[in-house]
Motif scaffolding. Structure first.
Motif, PDB file in Angstrom:
ATOM      1  N   ASN A  76      38.861  42.345  28.367  1.00  0.00           N
ATOM      2  CA  ASN A  76      39.542  43.406  29.107  1.00  0.00           C
ATOM      3  C   ASN A  76      38.729  44.697  29.120  1.00  0.00           C
ATOM      4  O   ASN A  76      38.767  45.453  30.094  1.00  0.00           O
ATOM      5  N   PHE A 113      39.112  40.070  33.623  1.00  0.00           N
ATOM      6  CA  PHE A 113      40.509  40.314  33.241  1.00  0.00           C
ATOM      7  C   PHE A 113      41.265  39.004  33.068  1.00  0.00           C
ATOM      8  O   PHE A 113      42.051  38.844  32.126  1.00  0.00           O
ATOM      9  N   GLY A 161      40.037  37.340  29.829  1.00  0.00           N
ATOM     10  CA  GLY A 161      40.580  38.040  28.678  1.00  0.00           C
ATOM     11  C   GLY A 161      42.056  37.770  28.482  1.00  0.00           C
ATOM     12  O   GLY A 161      42.528  37.607  27.349  1.00  0.00           O
ATOM     13  N   SER A 162      42.789  37.686  29.585  1.00  0.00           N
ATOM     14  CA  SER A 162      44.226  37.417  29.504  1.00  0.00           C
ATOM     15  C   SER A 162      44.500  35.981  29.050  1.00  0.00           C
ATOM     16  O   SER A 162      45.477  35.722  28.350  1.00  0.00           O
ATOM     17  N   GLU A 172      45.068  46.473  26.060  1.00  0.00           N
ATOM     18  CA  GLU A 172      44.290  45.806  27.099  1.00  0.00           C
ATOM     19  C   GLU A 172      44.845  46.105  28.488  1.00  0.00           C
ATOM     20  O   GLU A 172      44.096  46.458  29.412  1.00  0.00           O
ATOM     21  N   GLU A 173      46.140  45.957  28.630  1.00  0.00           N
ATOM     22  CA  GLU A 173      46.753  46.208  29.936  1.00  0.00           C
ATOM     23  C   GLU A 173      46.587  47.680  30.327  1.00  0.00           C
ATOM     24  O   GLU A 173      46.274  48.004  31.470  1.00  0.00           O
ATOM     25  N   VAL A 225      42.826  48.710  31.416  1.00  0.00           N
ATOM     26  CA  VAL A 225      42.422  48.258  32.753  1.00  0.00           C
ATOM     27  C   VAL A 225      43.137  49.083  33.820  1.00  0.00           C
ATOM     28  O   VAL A 225      42.524  49.518  34.813  1.00  0.00           O
TER      29      VAL A 225
END
Length: 228
Positions: free
Chosen positions: A52, A71, A74-75, A106-107, A110
């Motif tokens: 992320n 992304f 990473g997710s 992380e969310e 981004v």
């Protein structure tokens, strides 16, 4: 006198132990090897965090397609760490805490990079909606954590973590300049995320209210007395 016994037929050639295993046996074998390895759920969580961070950096460089791929990867790591923790028995209370904390970071990081991009482009409303999406995502997680602390299961709502990941992934991969057709889905994806997260917060608040409405609770009274 020489023996007249017929020569023994050659047996089937063995291609190794793995060749004789069925699909479920191979999966069980791989699971056992993973469990015996030094791989930990926390290591998987950190790999997800790294993915992320790379995605956020690529957003700042306007490499939206690559950012979307990073992304997504990473997710995926974020989903695997919990499953691996349960499967291997290597999970710890701190690991669960670390996983939840990194998910929020992380969310947010981004979306912060996306907000910076919109601000640089002069799209103030889109940048503001990124802030709303971050706030909504945090509140979706907080309402569930607070509800479960009160003994209420709270997984209701539309904008769960997987849904938010899918929306942001679509927005990044099909952003303007990503190189896949003449699309601009990043801003619409952010708008949908912002709306759904706020809606989900209200869904969860109403759900907890309904669940607790029939219970006599002295928690609020005690809290009010402490505030005086």
């Amino acid at each position: 006198m020489p023996s007249t016994a017929p020569p023994r037929a050659p047996g089937p050639r063995r291609n190794g132990r793995a060749a004789s295993r069925s699909g479920p046996e191979l999966r069980a074998y791989a699971r056992e090897r993973l469990i015996e390895s030094r791989l930990t759920p926390n290591a998987i969580s950190m790999v997800g965090m790294l993915g992320n961070l790379v995605a956020a950096f690529l957003v700042t460089q306007r490499l939206f397609f690559l950012a979307g791929i990073a992304f997504i990867l990473g997710s995926v790591m974020d989903t695997l760490d919990g499953r691996y923790s349960r499967m291997s028995g290597k999970g710890t209370l701190f690991g669960a805490f670390l996983d939840s904390t990194l998910d929020r970071i992380e969310e947010g990081i981004v979306l912060a990079a996306v907000a910076g991009y919109f601000a640089a482009q002069g799209e103030d409303f889109a940048a503001a909606m990124c802030v709303v999406a971050v706030l909504g995502s945090l509140m979706v997680s907080y309402t569930r954590a607070r509800a479960e602390a009160l003994g209420v299961e709270c997984k209701v709502g539309l904008a769960t973590r997987p849904v938010r990941v899918v929306l942001l992934s679509i927005g990044l991969v099909f952003a303007k300049g990503a190189g896949i057709g003449d699309f601009e889905l990043l801003a619409p994806a952010i708008y949908v995320m912002a709306a759904l997260t706020i809606f989900t917060v209200f869904q969860r608040v109403l759900h907890v209210r309904n669940e607790l409405s029939g219970e006599a609770s002295g928690v609020e009274t005690g809290a009010g007395a402490e505030d005086l």
